[in-house]
Design a protein around this motif. Sequence first.
Motif, mmCIF file in Angstrom:
data_model
loop_
_atom_site.group_PDB
_atom_site.id
_atom_site.type_symbol
_atom_site.label_atom_id
_atom_site.label_comp_id
_atom_site.label_asym_id
_atom_site.label_seq_id
_atom_site.Cartn_x
_atom_site.Cartn_y
_atom_site.Cartn_z
ATOM 1 N N ASN A 262 0.822 -1.217 0.000
ATOM 2 C CA ASN A 262 0.000 0.000 0.000
ATOM 3 C C ASN A 262 0.852 1.262 0.000
ATOM 4 O O ASN A 262 0.525 2.258 -0.642
ATOM 5 C CB ASN A 262 -0.911 0.021 1.234
ATOM 6 C CG ASN A 262 -2.079 -0.941 1.120
ATOM 7 O OD1 ASN A 262 -2.634 -1.121 0.034
ATOM 8 N ND2 ASN A 262 -2.453 -1.549 2.229
ATOM 9 N N LEU B 277 -1.563 -10.324 4.054
ATOM 10 C CA LEU B 277 -2.561 -9.280 3.844
ATOM 11 C C LEU B 277 -2.102 -8.274 2.797
ATOM 12 O O LEU B 277 -2.726 -7.221 2.639
ATOM 13 C CB LEU B 277 -2.822 -8.543 5.168
ATOM 14 C CG LEU B 277 -3.101 -9.394 6.407
ATOM 15 C CD1 LEU B 277 -3.263 -8.502 7.641
ATOM 16 C CD2 LEU B 277 -4.350 -10.248 6.210
ATOM 17 N N ASN C 119 -9.761 -4.410 -8.738
ATOM 18 C CA ASN C 119 -9.909 -3.058 -8.186
ATOM 19 C C ASN C 119 -8.793 -2.132 -8.662
ATOM 20 O O ASN C 119 -9.042 -0.986 -9.004
ATOM 21 C CB ASN C 119 -10.044 -3.068 -6.646
ATOM 22 C CG ASN C 119 -8.880 -3.720 -5.918
ATOM 23 O OD1 ASN C 119 -7.931 -4.217 -6.515
ATOM 24 N ND2 ASN C 119 -8.950 -3.711 -4.597
ATOM 25 N N PHE D 207 -5.450 -5.644 -6.079
ATOM 26 C CA PHE D 207 -4.181 -4.981 -5.785
ATOM 27 C C PHE D 207 -3.068 -5.925 -5.305
ATOM 28 O O PHE D 207 -1.956 -5.917 -5.842
ATOM 29 C CB PHE D 207 -4.415 -3.881 -4.735
ATOM 30 C CG PHE D 207 -3.172 -3.146 -4.329
ATOM 31 C CD1 PHE D 207 -2.627 -2.155 -5.136
ATOM 32 C CD2 PHE D 207 -2.522 -3.449 -3.136
ATOM 33 C CE1 PHE D 207 -1.462 -1.486 -4.766
ATOM 34 C CE2 PHE D 207 -1.355 -2.788 -2.756
ATOM 35 C CZ PHE D 207 -0.831 -1.797 -3.580
ATOM 36 N N LEU E 235 -11.914 -10.193 -3.295
ATOM 37 C CA LEU E 235 -12.797 -9.024 -3.262
ATOM 38 C C LEU E 235 -14.266 -9.424 -3.248
ATOM 39 O O LEU E 235 -15.110 -8.692 -2.723
ATOM 40 C CB LEU E 235 -12.560 -8.141 -4.498
ATOM 41 C CG LEU E 235 -11.214 -7.438 -4.636
ATOM 42 C CD1 LEU E 235 -11.186 -6.622 -5.926
ATOM 43 C CD2 LEU E 235 -10.929 -6.544 -3.431
HETATM 44 C C1 BDR Z 1 -6.070 -5.140 -0.654
HETATM 45 O O1 BDR Z 1 -5.231 -4.099 -1.145
HETATM 46 C C2 BDR Z 1 -4.902 -3.195 -0.133
HETATM 47 O O2 BDR Z 1 -5.137 -1.909 -0.566
HETATM 48 C C3 BDR Z 1 -5.722 -3.569 1.078
HETATM 49 O O3 BDR Z 1 -4.967 -3.382 2.252
HETATM 50 C C4 BDR Z 1 -6.057 -5.019 0.856
HETATM 51 O O4 BDR Z 1 -5.050 -5.873 1.374
HETATM 52 C C5 BDR Z 1 -7.437 -5.013 -1.281
HETATM 53 O O5 BDR Z 1 -7.347 -5.109 -2.665
#
Ligand code: BDR
Length: 312
Positions: free
Chosen positions: A40, A126, A161, A168, A192
Amino acid sequence: MPRKIIIDTDPGQDDAVAILLALASPDELQVLGITAVAGNVPLALTQKNARIVCELAGKVDVPIFAGCDRPLARDLVTAEHVHGKTGLDGPTLPDPVMPLQEAHAVDFLIETLKREPAGSVTLCPLGPLTNIATALKSAPEIAPRIGGIVLMGGAYFQVGNITPAAEFNIYVDPEAAEIVFKSGVPITVIPLDVTHKALVTRPRNDAFRALGNRVGVAVAQMTDFFERFDKAKYGSLGAPLHDPCVTAYLLRPDLFSGRHVNVEIETEGRFTRGMTVADWWGVSGRAPNATFIGDVDAEGFFALLTDRLARL
Ligand code: BDR
Ligand code: CA
């Protein structure tokens, strides 16, 4: 005996809530360590944010390690447009004082998996799968020792997304994801399709704030911040709590349902880099390699989360 887990993460507000839920549940989950990865936001921020979150929870003894600062074969793509410049925009939280461990996250993963009884440690990624894939590449003998991997990533019905085709975490490091999905380790995927049902609606946000503890207020402020992106893009009712679904799955798998299917990672597609090609309908003839979750009892999920956050 609580289940031993390692959380591999790129906080991120939703990562933060996932960590808080785990730290609030010591009877069921023993967090052996938290390994940070670039995702992120860059690594310098994700490792810092992991420490901020542990301090917020009052759990300063959890060892936190910094891992890979870029994907295996590509430039890093970040998501400040969702999570803000710090990755944890929303609440104002103090800089952490608890230390970052000296060891590299990948070494910690390998050493822990070799030391702990085979099958006793569950990995909970994660973020992009760079740390996990690097550990599997450097020490393939750890694969049969991993009890399971429960990860947030991918999509089938919701598709993408970050691009029209990809979610992502998988998009950022598809080569790493491919290594993980081919590892033979039992994998549970929370895509998702599920996390877009775990939305922080206004009453749910109010419930966090009403807990009256520091954690409840901070979580409400975090979700206030990052709901903007999904509200604008999808017209959704609030922020999707992607990563906390992983922790909730460990605590209450009965809240989730899915199918054991084949999942392949697209690493070459011109428009589809990082797509999780999930054979939901069983048409490929390829052997199943993952349990792909498709649904969540959202009310049950938020009841669990709110109840646990109240304990911190
Ligand atoms: C995932 O991407 C990140 O932005 C979030 O923390 C989550 O792990 C969702 O696509
Ligand atoms: Ca994340």
